[in-house]
Motif scaffolding. Structure first.
Motif, PDB file in Angstrom:
ATOM      1  N   ASP A 120      36.474  29.682  92.895  1.00 39.78           N
ATOM      2  CA  ASP A 120      36.269  28.478  93.703  1.00 39.78           C
ATOM      3  C   ASP A 120      35.388  28.827  94.908  1.00 39.78           C
ATOM      4  O   ASP A 120      35.849  29.457  95.865  1.00 39.78           O
ATOM      5  CB  ASP A 120      37.615  27.917  94.161  1.00 39.78           C
ATOM      6  N   GLN A 121      34.135  28.389  94.873  1.00 40.34           N
ATOM      7  CA  GLN A 121      33.208  28.741  95.941  1.00 40.34           C
ATOM      8  C   GLN A 121      33.518  28.032  97.257  1.00 40.34           C
ATOM      9  O   GLN A 121      32.990  28.423  98.304  1.00 40.34           O
ATOM     10  CB  GLN A 121      31.774  28.407  95.516  1.00 40.34           C
ATOM     11  N   SER A 122      34.358  27.005  97.207  1.00 42.14           N
ATOM     12  CA  SER A 122      34.700  26.321  98.453  1.00 42.14           C
ATOM     13  C   SER A 122      35.448  27.242  99.414  1.00 42.14           C
ATOM     14  O   SER A 122      35.408  27.044 100.635  1.00 42.14           O
ATOM     15  CB  SER A 122      35.558  25.089  98.150  1.00 42.14           C
ATOM     16  N   LEU A 123      36.114  28.266  98.880  1.00 42.97           N
ATOM     17  CA  LEU A 123      36.796  29.240  99.744  1.00 42.97           C
ATOM     18  C   LEU A 123      35.777  30.037 100.547  1.00 42.97           C
ATOM     19  O   LEU A 123      35.974  30.298 101.745  1.00 42.97           O
ATOM     20  CB  LEU A 123      37.663  30.169  98.898  1.00 42.97           C
ATOM     21  N   GLU A 124      34.702  30.436  99.907  1.00 47.42           N
ATOM     22  CA  GLU A 124      33.643  31.133 100.631  1.00 47.42           C
ATOM     23  C   GLU A 124      32.994  30.213 101.661  1.00 47.42           C
ATOM     24  O   GLU A 124      32.692  30.630 102.789  1.00 47.42           O
ATOM     25  CB  GLU A 124      32.589  31.652  99.658  1.00 47.42           C
ATOM     26  N   GLU A 125      32.750  28.975 101.268  1.00 42.86           N
ATOM     27  CA  GLU A 125      32.122  28.029 102.183  1.00 42.86           C
ATOM     28  C   GLU A 125      33.001  27.781 103.403  1.00 42.86           C
ATOM     29  O   GLU A 125      32.501  27.657 104.528  1.00 42.86           O
ATOM     30  CB  GLU A 125      31.837  26.721 101.441  1.00 42.86           C
ATOM     31  N   ALA A 126      34.313  27.732 103.185  1.00 42.84           N
ATOM     32  CA  ALA A 126      35.222  27.552 104.320  1.00 42.84           C
ATOM     33  C   ALA A 126      35.160  28.751 105.262  1.00 42.84           C
ATOM     34  O   ALA A 126      35.179  28.597 106.496  1.00 42.84           O
ATOM     35  CB  ALA A 126      36.650  27.348 103.815  1.00 42.84           C
ATOM     36  N   LEU A 158      32.599  30.715 105.687  1.00 44.04           N
ATOM     37  CA  LEU A 158      31.319  30.644 106.393  1.00 44.04           C
ATOM     38  C   LEU A 158      31.364  29.604 107.507  1.00 44.04           C
ATOM     39  O   LEU A 158      30.801  29.807 108.589  1.00 44.04           O
ATOM     40  CB  LEU A 158      30.195  30.326 105.401  1.00 44.04           C
ATOM     41  N   ASP A 159      32.017  28.484 107.246  1.00 41.27           N
ATOM     42  CA  ASP A 159      32.138  27.448 108.276  1.00 41.27           C
ATOM     43  C   ASP A 159      32.963  27.916 109.467  1.00 41.27           C
ATOM     44  O   ASP A 159      32.755  27.461 110.598  1.00 41.27           O
ATOM     45  CB  ASP A 159      32.765  26.184 107.681  1.00 41.27           C
ATOM     46  N   LEU A 160      33.892  28.835 109.215  1.00 46.54           N
ATOM     47  CA  LEU A 160      34.746  29.346 110.280  1.00 46.54           C
ATOM     48  C   LEU A 160      34.111  30.495 111.047  1.00 46.54           C
ATOM     49  O   LEU A 160      34.747  31.076 111.940  1.00 46.54           O
ATOM     50  CB  LEU A 160      36.090  29.792 109.704  1.00 46.54           C
ATOM     51  N   GLY A 161      32.865  30.856 110.724  1.00 46.17           N
ATOM     52  CA  GLY A 161      32.137  31.842 111.501  1.00 46.17           C
ATOM     53  C   GLY A 161      31.916  33.175 110.837  1.00 46.17           C
ATOM     54  O   GLY A 161      31.335  34.074 111.455  1.00 46.17           O
ATOM     55  N   GLN A 165      30.896  39.337 105.499  1.00 47.34           N
ATOM     56  CA  GLN A 165      32.319  39.253 105.836  1.00 47.34           C
ATOM     57  C   GLN A 165      33.054  38.322 104.876  1.00 47.34           C
ATOM     58  O   GLN A 165      34.196  38.596 104.505  1.00 47.34           O
ATOM     59  CB  GLN A 165      32.477  38.760 107.281  1.00 47.34           C
ATOM     60  N   ALA A 166      32.414  37.232 104.486  1.00 45.00           N
ATOM     61  CA  ALA A 166      33.043  36.313 103.534  1.00 45.00           C
ATOM     62  C   ALA A 166      33.281  36.991 102.198  1.00 45.00           C
ATOM     63  O   ALA A 166      34.328  36.800 101.572  1.00 45.00           O
ATOM     64  CB  ALA A 166      32.169  35.076 103.357  1.00 45.00           C
ATOM     65  N   PHE A 167      32.317  37.803 101.780  1.00 46.59           N
ATOM     66  CA  PHE A 167      32.509  38.528 100.522  1.00 46.59           C
ATOM     67  C   PHE A 167      33.622  39.561 100.644  1.00 46.59           C
ATOM     68  O   PHE A 167      34.464  39.694  99.746  1.00 46.59           O
ATOM     69  CB  PHE A 167      31.198  39.215 100.117  1.00 46.59           C
ATOM     70  N   ARG A 168      33.647  40.287 101.769  1.00 50.34           N
ATOM     71  CA  ARG A 168      34.632  41.358 101.926  1.00 50.34           C
ATOM     72  C   ARG A 168      36.037  40.822 102.146  1.00 50.34           C
ATOM     73  O   ARG A 168      37.002  41.384 101.628  1.00 50.34           O
ATOM     74  CB  ARG A 168      34.223  42.253 103.101  1.00 50.34           C
ATOM     75  N   LEU A 169      36.173  39.719 102.888  1.00 54.99           N
ATOM     76  CA  LEU A 169      37.491  39.221 103.267  1.00 54.99           C
ATOM     77  C   LEU A 169      38.037  38.158 102.321  1.00 54.99           C
ATOM     78  O   LEU A 169      39.260  37.964 102.268  1.00 54.99           O
ATOM     79  CB  LEU A 169      37.443  38.653 104.691  1.00 54.99           C
TER      80      LEU A 169
END
Length: 272
Positions: free
Chosen positions: A157-163, A165-168, A173-177
């Motif tokens: 679900d790519q929306s998790l990554e988008e969220a 990214l939206d949170l900064g 970091q989005a990939f790692r976390l």
């Protein structure tokens, strides 16, 4: 509820018997007192002691473990990167060629792969040893990792990554976390698959190994050509036990990760 017919039951029984009865016989005869592997002379564990004193087998096993760990780790890193590019990269110039180069080792005969790598190492003047075996095993096993990881990324679900990214978070970091913890079961499965393929390989290693680096399959093959000894039965039993423990451990870890992910998704749904 679908029930197994007598034909399916008989087919499954014969299939499992064909696969596992030889292994069971091998394990039983690894505890044979006799030096003749086909004659039962009583229960004994002396061949395991003889195996522990066989320095040639121990050296080959150490080389095999080192090669398997290094090659599977490199294959997992490169295969995960390749899978991420294939799934998230969209359409780019050379995508078809890139995809073909990734999946080519899946259908390429091992003899061709081993011979081509041998000619490459000779051409660049690289002495054959542990390094060449690691490079060869990484080359043919990273495609398996890529297939396993890409199948998980497709359903991610790519929306998790988008969220994130939206949170900064930055993309790294989005990939790692976020991304990496979720696809971790697939990454671990790919590593275990590459590790098993490296342990099992004989053809490619026979082309790319040198006098200073002999893997366990090559050593076993050279010994079997002169006759099967009880030490080989003991060694095979130990390998079966190690692989079995690894598969069970990976299954438990993957199941626990899936349960944790399902619980987190349910908790997130309740908060919404």
């Amino acid at each position: 509820m679908n029930r197994l017919s007598w034909f399916n039951t008989v087919s499954l029984t014969l299939g499992f018997a064909f696969l596992y009865i030889p292994m069971v016989i091998l394990i039983i005869f690894s505890f044979n007192e006799s030096k003749l592997v086909t004659v039962w002379a009583g229960f004994s564990t002396k061949w395991y002691g003889e195996l522990m004193q066989n320095q040639a087998f121990l050296d080959a096993a150490w080389v095999t473990v080192r090669v398997a760990v290094f090659s599977s780790t490199l294959a997992t890193i490169l295969g995960t990167m390749a899978a991420y590019v294939m799934v998230r990269g969209g359409r780019f110039f050379g995508r078809t060629l890139f995809s073909g180069m990734i999946y080519a080792p899946l259908v390429m005969p091992e003899v061709i792969t081993g011979l081509s790598l041998l000619l490459l190492f000779i051409g660049i003047g690289l002495d054959r040893g542990i390094l060449t075996i690691v490079l060869a095993h990484t080359t043919f096993s990273m495609c398996y990792v890529s297939v396993v990881v890409s199948s998980r990324l497709v359903t991610f679900d790519q929306s998790l990554e988008e969220a994130a990214l939206d949170l900064g978070c930055s993309p790294a970091q989005a990939f790692r976390l976020v991304t990496l913890p979720i696809i971790a079961p697939a990454v671990i499965s790919g590593w275990l698959l590459a590790f098993t393929l490296s342990l099992d390989d004989l053809v490619i290693a026979s082309f790319t190994s040198g006098p200073s680096a002999t893997t366990l399959p090559i050593k076993i093959f050279s010994q079997v050509r002169l006759g099967v000894s009880p030490e080989i039965n003991a060694l095979s039993t130990i390998m079966i036990a190690v692989v079995t423990v690894g598969v069970i451990t990976a299954s438990l870890v993957s199941k626990r990760a899936m349960v944790r992910q399902r619980q987190e998704e349910q908790a997130a749904a309740r908060t919404e």
